[in-house]
Design a protein around this motif. Structure first.
Motif, short mmCIF file in Angstrom:
data_model
loop_
_atom_site.label_atom_id
_atom_site.label_comp_id
_atom_site.label_asym_id
_atom_site.label_seq_id
_atom_site.Cartn_x
_atom_site.Cartn_y
_atom_site.Cartn_z
N LEU A 4 0.84 -1.19 0.00
CA LEU A 4 0.00 0.00 0.00
C LEU A 4 0.88 1.24 0.00
N SER A 5 0.26 2.42 0.04
CA SER A 5 1.02 3.66 -0.06
C SER A 5 1.78 3.99 1.21
N ILE A 6 1.49 3.28 2.30
CA ILE A 6 2.17 3.47 3.58
C ILE A 6 3.20 2.36 3.73
N PRO A 7 4.49 2.68 3.86
CA PRO A 7 5.49 1.63 4.05
C PRO A 7 5.17 0.80 5.29
N GLY A 8 5.25 -0.52 5.13
CA GLY A 8 4.92 -1.43 6.23
C GLY A 8 3.51 -1.95 6.18
N ALA A 9 2.77 -1.62 5.12
CA ALA A 9 1.38 -2.09 4.99
C ALA A 9 1.20 -2.74 3.62
N TRP A 10 0.56 -3.92 3.63
CA TRP A 10 0.30 -4.67 2.40
C TRP A 10 -1.12 -5.19 2.40
N VAL A 11 -1.62 -5.48 1.20
CA VAL A 11 -2.92 -6.14 1.06
C VAL A 11 -2.72 -7.45 0.31
N HIS A 12 -3.38 -8.49 0.79
CA HIS A 12 -3.36 -9.81 0.15
C HIS A 12 -4.68 -9.97 -0.61
N GLU A 13 -4.58 -10.23 -1.91
CA GLU A 13 -5.77 -10.39 -2.77
C GLU A 13 -5.75 -11.80 -3.33
N ALA A 108 -7.16 -9.46 2.63
CA ALA A 108 -6.63 -9.34 3.99
C ALA A 108 -5.55 -8.27 3.96
N VAL A 109 -5.34 -7.61 5.09
CA VAL A 109 -4.30 -6.59 5.16
C VAL A 109 -3.30 -6.95 6.26
N TYR A 110 -2.06 -6.55 6.02
CA TYR A 110 -1.00 -6.68 7.02
C TYR A 110 -0.49 -5.29 7.33
N LEU A 111 -0.36 -4.98 8.62
CA LEU A 111 0.25 -3.72 9.02
C LEU A 111 1.35 -3.99 10.02
N ALA A 112 2.49 -3.37 9.81
CA ALA A 112 3.66 -3.59 10.64
C ALA A 112 3.50 -2.90 12.00
N GLU A 113 4.38 -3.28 12.90
CA GLU A 113 4.43 -2.68 14.22
C GLU A 113 4.57 -1.16 14.10
#
Length: 212
Positions: A4-13, A108-113
């Motif tokens: 995603l546009s924020i480093p440390g954040a991803w989306v699983h499709e 699903a989304v992943y966001l880092a610490e």
């Protein structure tokens, strides 16, 4: 996984495979997340919430280290999931990005610490699963007002937000910064580097597709 546009954040499709019995999809693969983040998700706790339409949970974040990374999926209904960069000093500080999570596309989304997390239920009985890298620790967990005008999150205007007393009373981002509650971007980056250095090479190796 797509960053995603924020480093440390991803989306699983995921690829959804239908047949006469129903559908199948892989909603989490350790190798995919390890390849994206550079380290595996250390699963310490799994949470499950059920929310009526309009329920707004967040914005929540935890002190880093160790923080709390999250992998989030909606298994029934739909939510607008929002990730907010609350890391003081980050190049994308104050930026937010929303992803619709639902039981149709199965994202699903992943966001880092160190990143802030919130969501609004778009349907009644919206069921959300969270995989967490650390367990709940009240002394190091914090919140920010999800309706903070400075952040300007575009929650659905047609839905009246329903907040807990704790979330409704959370400070604004500016107040949290003044109180020294926000994670430091430099400390977060140093922590991510330690996680990557400690990760075994196998944690980042792509695996063969699971059986269906």
């Amino acid at each position: 996984m797509r960053q995603l546009s924020i480093p440390g954040a991803w989306v699983h499709e995921p690829e959804i495979l239908p047949d006469s019995r129903g559908t199948f999809h892989e909603w989490f693969r350790a190798s995919d997340l390890g390849e994206a983040a550079g380290h595996p998700l250390g699963l310490a706790q799994a949470n499950f919430s059920v929310s009526r339409r309009g329920t707004l949970r967040g914005i929540h974040f935890a002190d880093v280290p160790p923080g709390q990374a999250k992998y989030v999926k909606c298994v029934r209904g739909a939510v607008l999931d929002v990730i907010v960069d609350v890391r003081a000093g980050s190049p994308t500080y104050k930026r937010w990005e929303g992803v619709r999570l639902d039981d149709t596309d199965h994202r699903a989304v992943y966001l880092a610490e160190g990143l802030g997390h919130a969501f609004m239920a778009l349907t009644d009985d919206a069921c959300v699963l969270y995989l967490c890298s650390e367990g709940y620790a009240p002394g190091r967990e914090h919140g920010i007002d999800p309706l903070d005008a400075e952040l300007g999150i575009a929650w659905p205007a047609e839905i009246a937000p329903l907040l807990s007393g704790k979330d409704a009373g959370a400070p604004s981002l500016a107040e949290a910064e003044q109180q020294g509650l926000l994670p430091s971007y430099a400390e977060c980056e140093a922590y991510y580097a330690r996680l990557r250095a400690a990760a075994p090479p196998a944690a980042r190796r792509p695996l063969a597709p699971a059986g269906r």
